[in-house]
Design a protein around this motif. Structure first.
Motif, PDB file in Angstrom:
ATOM      1  N   SER A   1     126.501 -27.258  85.681  1.00 42.05           N
ATOM      2  CA  SER A   1     125.542 -28.173  86.561  1.00 42.05           C
ATOM      3  C   SER A   1     126.226 -29.267  86.647  1.00 42.05           C
ATOM      4  CB  SER A   1     124.143 -28.431  85.614  1.00 42.05           C
ATOM      5  OG  SER A   1     124.431 -28.206  84.204  1.00 42.05           O
TER       6      SER A   1
ATOM      7  N   SER B   1     116.723 -27.611  85.365  1.00 44.75           N
ATOM      8  CA  SER B   1     115.271 -27.401  85.497  1.00 44.75           C
ATOM      9  C   SER B   1     114.770 -27.769  86.818  1.00 44.75           C
ATOM     10  CB  SER B   1     114.662 -28.131  84.258  1.00 44.75           C
ATOM     11  OG  SER B   1     114.656 -29.576  84.450  1.00 44.75           O
ATOM     12  N   PRO B   2     113.537 -27.389  87.267  1.00 42.05           N
ATOM     13  CA  PRO B   2     113.171 -27.840  88.312  1.00 42.05           C
ATOM     14  C   PRO B   2     113.054 -29.405  88.333  1.00 42.05           C
ATOM     15  CG  PRO B   2     111.921 -25.832  87.607  1.00 42.05           C
ATOM     16  CD  PRO B   2     112.695 -26.139  86.742  1.00 42.05           C
TER      17      PRO B   2
ATOM     18  N   LYS C   1     114.775 -31.742  87.103  1.00 39.19           N
ATOM     19  CA  LYS C   1     116.195 -32.191  87.129  1.00 39.19           C
ATOM     20  C   LYS C   1     116.601 -32.066  88.679  1.00 39.19           C
ATOM     21  CE  LYS C   1     118.384 -31.846  82.781  1.00 39.19           C
ATOM     22  NZ  LYS C   1     119.183 -30.894  82.054  1.00 39.19           N
TER      23      LYS C   1
END
Lengths: 292, 244
Positions: free
Chosen positions: B48, B125-126, B128
């Motif tokens: 990420s 996650s959405p 983030k």
């Protein structure tokens, strides 16, 4: 109705004085022609009127508004000498984009027809020739139904047909109460539309006059011939002698020829020609100089 | 009528940009392509981080090309001069430029994120992702100013070259292509002084759910001030050159 007024406007670029103390009024329905050699201050004058630059001193008003204001800009149209457009927009898209800035724009299809853009409307402007770009620029000037339109050398690069078509439209615009400010080197083109001429040289107005006044001068003839000793002649507006060649300007060429013949002075190489606009303006400038 | 003017300005701007692949290919496809080649793969937090790096790399690219290069080209165009004689020209021009920058930002970031979801297994996650996108919009401010400065200090012929000459080395030095700790030693010490490094630090902190690094925020504010001054200076110089 006064459409534009310049009062005591001066502009310098560093040391160079581009315009000094220029005052000029333009009334509605008038066609004002700005003349002058390159570098005389025409472009500076135009840039000031368009609000693209600010004067060092003096004031400019367009329909009572400052020239760089939206209020003034919403009343003007403009054609520059050199025009380019976003390469990958079509002519129609460019016209619609410009028209969207005005409250009461001309219908796009009408402009396309008037300025002969039918074949070009859906083509990207990037592929346009100089003349085609210029035709689009002319259409844009009329897109906003503006009260005052500035044309900087409006017919450069246009073929004869496009030229005629353009002046036809310009005349119609003036007949309907529009006002034009035109800079040009070809006064013969605007002769029958211009109402006033303003000659700028070295940043000052050298001559301002109604076109009739200038046309009267244009009615004169220029005679040139070689002769040893010139007799005393009447009806001469202007006389020059360069290397034994006399150049005489007169409203009555026949009269001058009669006088020459009756005086029995030998002369050779007689030529008679009409005055060019430049020569007519030169004569007016001489008269100004004498009277002032 | 006002709404129509803005709508048309935005639509026209987008149309003209999307008709020019030479413009959007490097902006939209290069970040995702470079990500696929050098950043994709792996899983967890390191995957990420790499995604965040390439999102920021892409967003900064939009700033460079949407503003700097465009300004350099427009400065010399008769069209822009003509546009300044139109009523109410400034608002639609600026808004259309901002909106198209946003559209490109969303697309370039979206492509990198989609590639990350396809090619690696990032721990995101959405929430983030949205935080990262919002942060990018702030991070991009100093780079937009730098690119505006560039627009005024270069010309239409040199702008693209100079933009790439700043953008690509800055991305590399800042650790956007490979993590800063993997940079060669001499270069790693330079990294601290680049705005891209601090932009990256902020992005990584968001993705890693860490506290924002105050030092990087201060650095970026400093760069913002410097670039704003450069941009203003360039603008003034351009105005003087043109009109004085």
């Amino acid at each position: 109705m006064q459409v534009m007024s310049l009062k005591g406007v001066s502009k310098s670029y560093g040391e160079l004085c581009a315009l000094s103390n220029l005052s000029l009024d333009v009334t509605g329905g008038e066609v004002l022609c700005l003349l002058g050699p390159n570098g005389a201050g025409k472009s500076t004058t135009l840039n000031l009127m368009l609000g693209l630059i600010k004067p060092d001193c003096g004031s400019i008003e367009i329909l009572g508004h400052k020239p760089h204001s939206n209020a003034a800009h919403s009343q003007i149209g403009y054609v520059a000498q050199d025009n380019d457009f976003p390469d990958n927009l079509t002519a129609r898209e460019v016209i619609e984009l410009v028209a969207s800035h005005f409250a009461n724009p001309a219908p796009t299809d009408e402009l396309i027809a008037t300025f002969g853009l039918d074949q070009l409307a859906e083509r990207y402007t990037g592929g346009f020739s100089g003349g085609e770009r210029h035709r689009l620029a002319l259409a844009l000037a009329f897109a906003g139904n503006a009260k005052l339109i500035f044309l900087d050398e409006p017919t450069t690069g246009l073929d004869k047909e496009a030229r005629l078509r353009f002046w036809q439209h310009a005349k119609q615009y003036v007949r309907q109460g529009g006002t034009l400010v035109v800079t040009t080197h070809h006064l013969e083109e605007v002769e029958d539309i211009a109402s006033r001429v303003c000659l700028i040289a070295h940043g000052v107005i050298r001559l301002q006059g109604n076109i009739e006044h200038i046309k009267q001068q244009l009615g004169q003839k220029l005679l040139s011939f070689t002769c040893e000793k010139l007799p005393l002649l009447s009806s001469v507006t202007k006389h020059q002698c360069i290397d034994g060649v006399h150049r005489i300007t007169s409203p009555d060429a026949d009269e001058i020829v009669c006088q020459l013949v009756t005086s029995a002075v030998p002369f050779v190489g007689l030529e008679i020609a009409g005055l060019s606009l430049e020569q007519a303006i030169d004569i007016l400038l001489d008269q100004e100089a004498v009277s002032s | 009528m006002i709404a129509h003017r803005y709508k048309l300005a935005i639509a026209t701007q987008l149309k003209s940009l999307f008709r020019l692949p030479a413009y959007w290919v490097p902006i939209l496809l290069f970040p995702v392509m470079l990500f696929a080649m050098f950043g994709a793969g792996g899983s967890g937090i390191s995957a990420s981080y790499r995604m965040a790096s390439f999102v920021i790399y892409g967003v900064i690219g939009v700033a460079f090309f949407q503003f700097g290069v465009a300004i350099a080209q427009d400065r010399e165009s008769n069209w822009e001069r003509y546009r300044r004689t139109l009523p109410n020209a400034f608002g639609p021009l600026m808004v259309s430029r901002l909106v198209s920058a946003l559209v490109f930002v969303i697309q370039t970031a979206g492509l990198v994120i989609a590639a990350a979801l396809f090619l690696s297994d990032p721990a995101i996650s959405p929430g983030k992702i949205i935080a990262l996108l919002l942060a990018s919009l702030l991070i991009v401010i100093p780079f937009t100013l730098l690119s505006i400065a560039l627009g005024y200090w270069t010309n239409s012929r040199s702008a693209v070259a100079v933009a790439n000459l700043l953008y690509l080395p800055l991305a590399y030095l800042g650790g956007l292509w490979m993590p800063p700790d993997r940079l060669p030693e001499g270069i790693a010490s330079l990294s601290q002084f680049t705005p891209t490094r601090h932009a990256g630090e902020i992005g990584w902190a968001i993705i890693g759910a860490r506290q924002l690094p105050a030092v990087s925020v201060i650095w970026l504010i400093g760069f913002t001030l410097i670039f704003a001054a450069l941009a203003y200076w360039g603008y003034q110089r351009d105005q003087r050159k043109r009109f004085a």
